[in-house]
Design an enzyme around this catalytic site. Structure first.
Site, PDB file in Angstrom:
ATOM      1  N   ARG A 152       0.788  -1.001   0.002  1.00 42.10           N
ATOM      2  CA  ARG A 152      -0.086   0.095  -0.093  1.00 42.10           C
ATOM      3  C   ARG A 152       0.879   1.284   0.010  1.00 42.10           C
ATOM      4  NH1 ARG A 152      -2.239  -3.604  -1.024  1.00 42.10           N
ATOM      5  NH2 ARG A 152      -4.122  -4.517  -0.076  1.00 42.10           N
ATOM      6  N   SER A 226     -10.405   0.240   3.932  1.00 41.45           N
ATOM      7  CA  SER A 226      -9.260   0.032   4.884  1.00 41.45           C
ATOM      8  C   SER A 226      -8.861   1.411   5.581  1.00 41.45           C
ATOM      9  CB  SER A 226      -8.211  -0.832   4.946  1.00 41.45           C
ATOM     10  OG  SER A 226      -8.619  -1.870   4.160  1.00 41.45           O
ATOM     11  N   GLU A 323      -4.136   4.413   6.031  1.00 42.27           N
ATOM     12  CA  GLU A 323      -3.923   4.108   4.590  1.00 42.27           C
ATOM     13  C   GLU A 323      -4.365   5.158   3.660  1.00 42.27           C
ATOM     14  OE1 GLU A 323      -4.938  -0.074   3.494  1.00 42.27           O
ATOM     15  OE2 GLU A 323      -5.913   0.988   1.710  1.00 42.27           O
TER      16      GLU A 323
HETATM   17  C1  LIG Z   1     -15.343   0.929  -0.570  1.00 45.03           C
HETATM   18  C2  LIG Z   1     -13.633   1.165  -0.715  1.00 45.03           C
HETATM   19  C3  LIG Z   1     -12.982  -0.106  -0.940  1.00 45.03           C
HETATM   20  C4  LIG Z   1     -11.625  -0.058  -1.212  1.00 45.03           C
HETATM   21  N1  LIG Z   1     -10.776  -1.071  -1.398  1.00 45.03           N
HETATM   22  C5  LIG Z   1      -9.401  -0.877  -1.623  1.00 45.03           C
HETATM   23  C6  LIG Z   1      -8.814  -2.127  -1.777  1.00 45.03           C
HETATM   24  O1  LIG Z   1      -9.363  -3.299  -1.857  1.00 45.03           O
HETATM   25  N2  LIG Z   1      -7.448  -1.998  -2.163  1.00 45.03           N
HETATM   26  C7  LIG Z   1      -6.810  -0.904  -2.325  1.00 45.03           C
HETATM   27  O2  LIG Z   1      -5.634  -0.778  -2.287  1.00 45.03           O
HETATM   28  N3  LIG Z   1      -7.652   0.283  -2.089  1.00 45.03           N
HETATM   29  C8  LIG Z   1      -9.048   0.214  -1.724  1.00 45.03           C
HETATM   30  N4  LIG Z   1      -9.637   1.493  -1.334  1.00 45.03           N
HETATM   31  C9  LIG Z   1      -8.846   2.739  -1.482  1.00 45.03           C
HETATM   32  C10 LIG Z   1      -9.181   3.523  -2.821  1.00 45.03           C
HETATM   33  O3  LIG Z   1     -10.249   2.876  -3.540  1.00 45.03           O
HETATM   34  C11 LIG Z   1      -7.764   3.370  -3.807  1.00 45.03           C
HETATM   35  O4  LIG Z   1      -6.733   3.769  -3.130  1.00 45.03           O
HETATM   36  C12 LIG Z   1      -7.656   4.035  -5.057  1.00 45.03           C
HETATM   37  O5  LIG Z   1      -6.887   3.735  -5.861  1.00 45.03           O
HETATM   38  C13 LIG Z   1      -8.063   5.541  -4.906  1.00 45.03           C
HETATM   39  O6  LIG Z   1      -8.368   6.131  -6.159  1.00 45.03           O
HETATM   40  P1  LIG Z   1      -8.884   7.898  -6.091  1.00 45.03           P
HETATM   41  O7  LIG Z   1      -8.799   8.191  -7.602  1.00 45.03           O
HETATM   42  O8  LIG Z   1     -10.050   8.019  -5.321  1.00 45.03           O
HETATM   43  O9  LIG Z   1      -7.910   8.361  -5.353  1.00 45.03           O
HETATM   44  P2  LIG Z   1      -7.849   9.872  -4.289  1.00 45.03           P
HETATM   45  O10 LIG Z   1      -8.636   9.678  -3.308  1.00 45.03           O
HETATM   46  O11 LIG Z   1      -8.481  10.888  -5.263  1.00 45.03           O
HETATM   47  O12 LIG Z   1      -6.462  10.268  -4.116  1.00 45.03           O
HETATM   48  C14 LIG Z   1      -5.606   9.573  -3.364  1.00 45.03           C
HETATM   49  C15 LIG Z   1      -4.236  10.154  -3.295  1.00 45.03           C
HETATM   50  O13 LIG Z   1      -3.674   9.961  -4.585  1.00 45.03           O
HETATM   51  C16 LIG Z   1      -3.215  11.403  -5.024  1.00 45.03           C
HETATM   52  N5  LIG Z   1      -3.656  11.120  -6.437  1.00 45.03           N
HETATM   53  C17 LIG Z   1      -4.789  11.043  -7.119  1.00 45.03           C
HETATM   54  N6  LIG Z   1      -4.603  11.029  -8.479  1.00 45.03           N
HETATM   55  C18 LIG Z   1      -3.354  11.314  -8.836  1.00 45.03           C
HETATM   56  C19 LIG Z   1      -2.450  11.540  -9.820  1.00 45.03           C
HETATM   57  N7  LIG Z   1      -3.170  11.332 -10.987  1.00 45.03           N
HETATM   58  N8  LIG Z   1      -1.292  11.716  -9.865  1.00 45.03           N
HETATM   59  C20 LIG Z   1      -0.870  12.032  -8.545  1.00 45.03           C
HETATM   60  N9  LIG Z   1      -1.278  11.619  -7.496  1.00 45.03           N
HETATM   61  C21 LIG Z   1      -2.540  11.354  -7.352  1.00 45.03           C
HETATM   62  C22 LIG Z   1      -4.097  12.210  -4.342  1.00 45.03           C
HETATM   63  O14 LIG Z   1      -3.359  13.589  -4.456  1.00 45.03           O
HETATM   64  C23 LIG Z   1      -4.292  11.569  -3.159  1.00 45.03           C
HETATM   65  O15 LIG Z   1      -3.035  11.883  -1.915  1.00 45.03           O
HETATM   66  C24 LIG Z   1     -10.947   1.109  -1.185  1.00 45.03           C
HETATM   67  C25 LIG Z   1     -11.771   2.564  -1.163  1.00 45.03           C
HETATM   68  C26 LIG Z   1     -13.177   2.294  -0.788  1.00 45.03           C
HETATM   69  C27 LIG Z   1     -13.962   3.414  -0.662  1.00 45.03           C
END
Ligand SMILES: Cc1cc2nc3c(=O)[nH]c(=O)nc-3n(C[C@H](O)[C@H](O)[C@H](O)COP(=O)(O)OP(=O)(O)OC[C@H]3O[C@@H](n4cnc5c(N)ncnc54)[C@H](O)[C@@H]3O)c2cc1C
Length: 329
Positions: A152, A226, A323
């Site tokens: 992670r 998580s 996380e």
């Molecule tokens: C119900 C649920 C289940 C989940 N299950 C999992 C799982 O099984 N495994 C897992 O690993 N994660 C899980 N997650 C966490 C999450 O979905 C992932 O980490 C996902 O990759 C986040 O994507 P996002 O676009 O929403 O990121 P955001 O929340 O928009 O951003 C997260 C971080 O990344 C940075 N960021 C975003 N886009 C970019 C970019 N293009 N370039 C540089 N930095 C960037 C942001 O600044 C921020 O700090 C879960 C979340 C939820 C709500």
């Protein structure tokens, strides 16, 4: 002031929220707002009430494929939805992402924390990514080995945080099934589904069914999945921790000789399932997940997390690491 979308459902605004659809637009925004926060789906962030900065929402789209014998290289733009990409690949017969089905968020954020689920991590499929350097607008390609992937974690989430914006990601997938069936939950679900000859599409369906049962749907109950990482400790520490609790599990982890403890079990035994702070609460079905009871703020989540961290530290002497990333708190 504009609202920032986030799956925790906490109230959060920014001076300005800009949807960016291509690299020239991104360069332009970053020139005038170099401290902008870049987001995808807001599914892995805890936000303060107001961010005194510009927020960039990555909305660039596009998926392309280059065939290489049995293997294919799939390149997806940062603004694509991760689950949409998984479905697209399955529909096209490109296999290897099925265990990562239904993870919310964007393709561009996936490398940040090396998303993983049910025995597969992004790092196992990623060949390279392209990223824009915030300070001068140049574009650089990073091979997987240069991304500093860990559990992670990645260089982009740790030492390199804020230095680059990920533009697109290239994954190496196979036209031949590469089933990863290590998780008993998934095998049990496949058996419940009555699947005899398991195909990658069946694995994705099983993963989706298990996830829907285990995790709250962020559209209905605010959460980020998580909230804590599973602690990775030495064998000696693990044995000591296990002697302090009941039936605590420990699994071999990287680097060699280290062991991964279950944060959910530690929280359950140290803090219980009833902890709350303001509108934030522990999800009773899975203590690793914190939920918005309706009126929580980002600060409520941070305060609840600190309460849980203190209890786990007091009972087991193990630090729990968040996380999601916090911004504006
Ligand atoms: C119900 C649920 C289940 C989940 N299950 C999992 C799982 O099984 N495994 C897992 O690993 N994660 C899980 N997650 C966490 C999450 O979905 C992932 O980490 C996902 O990759 C986040 O994507 P996002 O676009 O929403 O990121 P955001 O929340 O928009 O951003 C997260 C971080 O990344 C940075 N960021 C975003 N886009 C970019 C970019 N293009 N370039 C540089 N930095 C960037 C942001 O600044 C921020 O700090 C879960 C979340 C939820 C709500």
């Amino acid at each position: 002031m504009t609202d920032i979308p986030n799956t925790l459902g906490v109230p959060a605004t920014a001076d300005q929220v800009v949807e960016v659809a291509d690299i020239d637009q991104l360069r332009g925004v970053l020139r005038s707002a170099p401290d902008a926060l870049v987001l995808g789906g807001g599914s892995n962030v805890v936000l303060g009430r107001h961010l005194q900065q510009t927020v960039v929402l990555m909305c660039n789209r596009g998926i392309s494929v280059a065939a290489d014998g049995e293997m294919v290289e799939v390149t997806a733009a940062a603004g694509e939805g991760w689950h949409r990409l998984v479905r697209h690949c399955l529909d096209c017969g490109y296999f290897g992402l099925e265990n990562l089905a239904l993870i919310p968020g964007s393709v561009g954020a996936a490398p940040l924390q090396n998303i993983g689920a049910y025995g597969v991590e992004l790092a196992q499929r990623l060949v390279r990514l392209r990223a824009l350097r915030v300070c001068d607008g140049s574009v650089r390609a990073f091979d997987a080995s240069e991304c500093g992937f860990g559990y992670r974690d990645s260089w982009f989430k740790s030492a390199g945080a804020g230095q680059y914006v990920i533009l697109d990601v290239t994954l190496r997938l196979s036209t031949q099934p590469q089933l990863v069936l290590d998780y008993p939950d998934i095998l049990a679900e496949l058996s419940r589904m009555g699947v005899k000859r398991i195909r990658p599409q069946d694995v994705a369906r099983a993963v989706i069914r298990v996830r829907r049962r285990k995790l709250p749907d962020p559209a209905k109950v605010g959460n980020v999945g998580s909230f804590f990482k599973n602690p990775v400790v030495s064998r000696d520490v693990a044995q000591h921790v296990q002697s302090l609790g009941e039936g605590l599990s420990a699994h071999a982890a990287e680097p060699a000789g280290m062991v991964k403890l279950s944060a959910a079990q530690l929280i359950d035994q140290a803090a219980g399932k009833l902890e709350t702070h303001g509108g934030a609460a522990v999800w009773p079905r899975q203590p690793l997940v914190l939920i918005n009871q309706g009126n929580a703020t980002g600060s409520d989540f941070v305060a609840l997390a600190e309460k849980i961290q203190a209890k786990v530290m007091a009972r087991f002497g193990v630090p729990l690491v968040l996380e999601p990333r916090t911004h504006g708190l």
